[in-house]
Design an enzyme around this catalytic site. Sequence first.
Site, PDB file in Angstrom:
ATOM      1  N   ARG A   1       8.836 -27.805  35.984  1.00  0.00           N
ATOM      2  CA  ARG A   1       8.666 -26.351  35.970  1.00  0.00           C
ATOM      3  C   ARG A   1       8.035 -25.804  37.239  1.00  0.00           C
ATOM      4  O   ARG A   1       8.511 -24.822  37.810  1.00  0.00           O
ATOM      5  CB  ARG A   1       7.772 -25.904  34.795  1.00  0.00           C
ATOM      6  CG  ARG A   1       8.510 -25.614  33.532  1.00  0.00           C
ATOM      7  CD  ARG A   1       7.615 -25.930  32.368  1.00  0.00           C
ATOM      8  NE  ARG A   1       7.326 -27.347  32.390  1.00  0.00           N
ATOM      9  CZ  ARG A   1       8.110 -28.271  31.838  1.00  0.00           C
ATOM     10  NH1 ARG A   1       9.158 -27.910  31.173  1.00  0.00           N
ATOM     11  NH2 ARG A   1       7.831 -29.561  31.924  1.00  0.00           N
ATOM     12  N   THR A   2       6.933 -26.396  37.673  1.00  0.00           N
ATOM     13  CA  THR A   2       6.206 -25.761  38.772  1.00  0.00           C
ATOM     14  C   THR A   2       7.054 -25.755  40.039  1.00  0.00           C
ATOM     15  O   THR A   2       7.233 -24.712  40.673  1.00  0.00           O
ATOM     16  CB  THR A   2       4.850 -26.467  38.996  1.00  0.00           C
ATOM     17  OG1 THR A   2       4.157 -26.489  37.752  1.00  0.00           O
ATOM     18  CG2 THR A   2       4.010 -25.740  40.023  1.00  0.00           C
TER      19      THR A   2
ATOM     20  N   ARG B   1       1.499 -29.908  45.477  1.00  0.00           N
ATOM     21  CA  ARG B   1       0.911 -30.616  44.322  1.00  0.00           C
ATOM     22  C   ARG B   1       0.537 -32.016  44.781  1.00  0.00           C
ATOM     23  O   ARG B   1       1.316 -32.689  45.475  1.00  0.00           O
ATOM     24  CB  ARG B   1       1.912 -30.692  43.172  1.00  0.00           C
ATOM     25  CG  ARG B   1       1.453 -31.644  42.086  1.00  0.00           C
ATOM     26  CD  ARG B   1       2.292 -31.557  40.859  1.00  0.00           C
ATOM     27  NE  ARG B   1       2.071 -30.301  40.149  1.00  0.00           N
ATOM     28  CZ  ARG B   1       2.564 -30.025  38.957  1.00  0.00           C
ATOM     29  NH1 ARG B   1       3.295 -30.915  38.326  1.00  0.00           N
ATOM     30  NH2 ARG B   1       2.327 -28.873  38.360  1.00  0.00           N
TER      31      ARG B   1
ATOM     32  N   HIS C   1      -5.112 -25.613  38.565  1.00  0.00           N
ATOM     33  CA  HIS C   1      -3.673 -25.319  38.622  1.00  0.00           C
ATOM     34  C   HIS C   1      -3.526 -23.798  38.540  1.00  0.00           C
ATOM     35  O   HIS C   1      -3.083 -23.247  37.525  1.00  0.00           O
ATOM     36  CB  HIS C   1      -2.971 -26.020  37.452  1.00  0.00           C
ATOM     37  CG  HIS C   1      -1.474 -26.064  37.532  1.00  0.00           C
ATOM     38  ND1 HIS C   1      -0.725 -25.268  38.378  1.00  0.00           N
ATOM     39  CD2 HIS C   1      -0.578 -26.820  36.830  1.00  0.00           C
ATOM     40  CE1 HIS C   1       0.558 -25.539  38.205  1.00  0.00           C
ATOM     41  NE2 HIS C   1       0.665 -26.475  37.282  1.00  0.00           N
TER      42      HIS C   1
ATOM     43  N   LYS D   1       4.011 -43.751  54.351  1.00  0.00           N
ATOM     44  CA  LYS D   1       3.704 -44.536  55.565  1.00  0.00           C
ATOM     45  C   LYS D   1       2.234 -44.388  55.950  1.00  0.00           C
ATOM     46  O   LYS D   1       1.813 -44.868  56.988  1.00  0.00           O
ATOM     47  CB  LYS D   1       4.561 -44.034  56.730  1.00  0.00           C
ATOM     48  CG  LYS D   1       6.050 -44.101  56.505  1.00  0.00           C
ATOM     49  CD  LYS D   1       6.755 -43.549  57.747  1.00  0.00           C
ATOM     50  CE  LYS D   1       8.229 -43.394  57.537  1.00  0.00           C
ATOM     51  NZ  LYS D   1       8.845 -42.618  58.618  1.00  0.00           N
TER      52      LYS D   1
END
Length: 324
Positions: A69-70, A119, A147, A98
Amino acid sequence: MGKIKPLIAIDTNVKEAFMRHLLNPLDFSVEEIDDLLRIAGDIERNPSKYAHVCDGKKLATCFYEPSTRTRLSFESAMLGLGGSVLGFASADSSSASKGESVADTIRIISCYADICAMRHPKEGAATVAAMHSGIPVINAGDGGHQHPTQTLTDLLTIYSLKGRLNDLTIGLCGDLKFGRTVHSLINAMVRYPNIRFILISPPELQVPEYIREDVLKAKNIEFKELGNLDEALPDLDILYMTRVQRERFFNEEDYIRLKDCYILTPKKMKLARPDMFVLHPLPRVNEISVEVDKDPRAAYFKQAQYGVYVRMALIMKLLEVSPC
Ligand code: NCD
């Protein structure tokens, strides 16, 4: 040897000093949030008015943790504004694998995009990114911390369903320890008058100390902590269910023991008021039985839709664009 002249003379310090980010819901005043919700409502009613406000702008979605969703609602939001999107959907597919730091990555992303939604599994990662960024950074979830764009979504949903953000008894149920959506929602809601919380969780998954002490107690907010959902249900205006956050547990046995501690069923819904609404940031695992979806008080799918409008309003605010 002569000094190398910069290609473009930009005083990045000045630019960055005025740049807004969204790392925590408290980065915006209540008035700014009201404004965002008003614009999101207008976007829902008149999407064509906003279809070109971000023409030529780019959103980078940098997701080091899974998301449906986000990430997709951010991308849908930018596309709905006429802009374009680029990014990565997992740490494995970026140079993080890396060993590149978030600070270096955001410096690079700042050359490729106008705004970034990030995120990350580590608490504070988006804040670090903002410190090194030449573009606005939106925290799309940092570990078990915050959030804020889910909170904007939740506020728009509550406002649309109840017609107010004050005078509410809100039940938060499930994993209140690791659930970042819960922490951000509490932070945001305590700024509205006459808000009461009923915090429903097993003892192991209660809200973190900093939320209980520095937010709820410090601001004199009425709240109680319960283990039993049935006991809370008759008093609630909003029930906010959450998933037990498996990925943040230290051992699988604890997760297995706690994962089904609450399951909302049609039988339990009989204990709730006819005007109580059920929200959930999703994904749902077992905590709401699928039979509840038919109940008119189940608002979680509508909530996901609101996430697009509010993210459109947010992108416009941070990029300082508006319809002509
Ligand atoms: C939430 C999250 O990522 O914190 N999901 C979302 O963004 N809608 C909730 C969760 O994963 O349980």
